[in-house]
Motif scaffolding. Structure first.
Motif, PDB file in Angstrom:
ATOM      1  N   TYR A  97     -12.488  -2.153 -32.165  1.00 45.37           N
ATOM      2  CA  TYR A  97     -13.565  -2.315 -31.141  1.00 45.37           C
ATOM      3  C   TYR A  97     -12.735  -1.708 -29.750  1.00 45.37           C
ATOM      4  O   TYR A  97     -13.274  -1.152 -28.962  1.00 45.37           O
ATOM      5  N   ASN A  98     -11.261  -2.215 -29.772  1.00 42.89           N
ATOM      6  CA  ASN A  98     -10.789  -1.931 -28.598  1.00 42.89           C
ATOM      7  C   ASN A  98     -10.321  -0.470 -28.503  1.00 42.89           C
ATOM      8  O   ASN A  98     -10.212   0.157 -27.483  1.00 42.89           O
ATOM      9  N   ARG A  99     -10.026  -0.062 -29.875  1.00 44.72           N
ATOM     10  CA  ARG A  99      -9.961   1.636 -29.709  1.00 44.72           C
ATOM     11  C   ARG A  99     -10.981   2.280 -29.391  1.00 44.72           C
ATOM     12  O   ARG A  99     -11.053   3.312 -28.756  1.00 44.72           O
ATOM     13  N   LEU A 100     -12.497   2.170 -29.838  1.00 51.50           N
ATOM     14  CA  LEU A 100     -13.701   2.655 -29.426  1.00 51.50           C
ATOM     15  C   LEU A 100     -13.852   2.373 -27.799  1.00 51.50           C
ATOM     16  O   LEU A 100     -14.154   3.534 -27.208  1.00 51.50           O
ATOM     17  N   PHE A 101     -13.456   1.379 -27.261  1.00 48.20           N
ATOM     18  CA  PHE A 101     -13.520   1.036 -25.707  1.00 48.20           C
ATOM     19  C   PHE A 101     -12.602   1.951 -25.051  1.00 48.20           C
ATOM     20  O   PHE A 101     -13.017   2.598 -24.148  1.00 48.20           O
ATOM     21  N   THR A 102     -11.362   2.017 -25.445  1.00 47.67           N
ATOM     22  CA  THR A 102     -10.403   2.964 -24.948  1.00 47.67           C
ATOM     23  C   THR A 102     -10.624   4.394 -25.140  1.00 47.67           C
ATOM     24  O   THR A 102     -10.563   5.176 -24.073  1.00 47.67           O
ATOM     25  N   LEU A 103     -11.174   4.633 -26.305  1.00 49.95           N
ATOM     26  CA  LEU A 103     -11.497   6.098 -26.322  1.00 49.95           C
ATOM     27  C   LEU A 103     -12.628   6.490 -25.822  1.00 49.95           C
ATOM     28  O   LEU A 103     -12.757   7.769 -24.997  1.00 49.95           O
ATOM     29  N   HIS A 104     -13.634   5.726 -25.673  1.00 43.67           N
ATOM     30  CA  HIS A 104     -15.001   5.804 -24.514  1.00 43.67           C
ATOM     31  C   HIS A 104     -14.206   6.279 -23.064  1.00 43.67           C
ATOM     32  O   HIS A 104     -14.703   7.100 -22.359  1.00 43.67           O
ATOM     33  N   GLY A 105     -13.294   5.244 -22.686  1.00 41.85           N
ATOM     34  CA  GLY A 105     -12.866   5.671 -21.299  1.00 41.85           C
ATOM     35  C   GLY A 105     -12.124   6.790 -21.121  1.00 41.85           C
ATOM     36  O   GLY A 105     -12.178   7.812 -20.171  1.00 41.85           O
ATOM     37  N   ILE A 106     -11.248   7.189 -22.075  1.00 41.38           N
ATOM     38  CA  ILE A 106     -10.438   8.407 -21.838  1.00 41.38           C
ATOM     39  C   ILE A 106     -11.286   9.709 -22.028  1.00 41.38           C
ATOM     40  O   ILE A 106     -10.971  10.483 -21.261  1.00 41.38           O
ATOM     41  N   VAL A 107     -12.294   9.648 -22.782  1.00 39.24           N
ATOM     42  CA  VAL A 107     -13.058  10.863 -22.963  1.00 39.24           C
ATOM     43  C   VAL A 107     -13.976  10.942 -21.722  1.00 39.24           C
ATOM     44  O   VAL A 107     -14.049  12.060 -21.213  1.00 39.24           O
TER      45      VAL A 107
END
Length: 151
Positions: free
Chosen positions: A51-61
């Protein structure tokens, strides 16, 4: 094939715009997965680390692949030379190279995140079920504060 090696600023601007829109939708998919995971009582799609990786990936993208490149690259390449009355940009091959570097960097950033790059969340907050500190680290921090010189 003519679009891949074009030196026309309008075509390069359209290529930037299409890629920026695709990254916007990709970031939106990551954004839609986050509330689904948070609404579930148990891990529905991924665990807390995922979940934290998805959230970080969302922010980076959304920040680095959509928001920052959208205005200067997509609209700047298409509209600015027209507003200035120029026939083309000053360095058209460099302009096309910047598009390919943008794509290569975007692919590298997404690949690195999928491979487990960062998992702290976009704001670098602790993971959702933040585990308590181990006993040794609490005593170490207490020892370091007590061992500091006093004035």
């Amino acid at each position: 094939m003519s679009w891949l090696n074009t030196r026309d600023h309008k075509r390069v601007g359209v290529m930037f715009l299409v890629s920026v829109i695709l990254f916007f939708f990709l970031g939106g998919i990551f954004a839609l997965r986050s509330p689904l995971q948070a609404a579930a009582a148990r891990p529905l799609l991924v665990d807390a680390l995922g979940y934290n990786r998805l959230f970080t990936l969302h922010g980076i993208v959304m920040i680095f692949l959509f928001l920052i490149p959208s205005i200067p690259s997509a609209f700047g390449n298409f509209v600015l030379p027209l507003m200035l009355g120029a026939r083309d940009v000053a360095f058209p091959r460099l302009n096309l190279a910047s598009f390919y570097l943008y794509l290569a960097g975007a692919i590298l950033a997404i690949w690195a995140m999928v491979q487990g790059g960062a998992d702290t969340g976009w704001t670098s907050t602790p993971p959702i079920p933040a585990p308590p500190l181990p006993r040794s680290s609490r005593s170490c921090s207490a020892f370091s504060s007590s061992a500091s010189p006093r004035s």
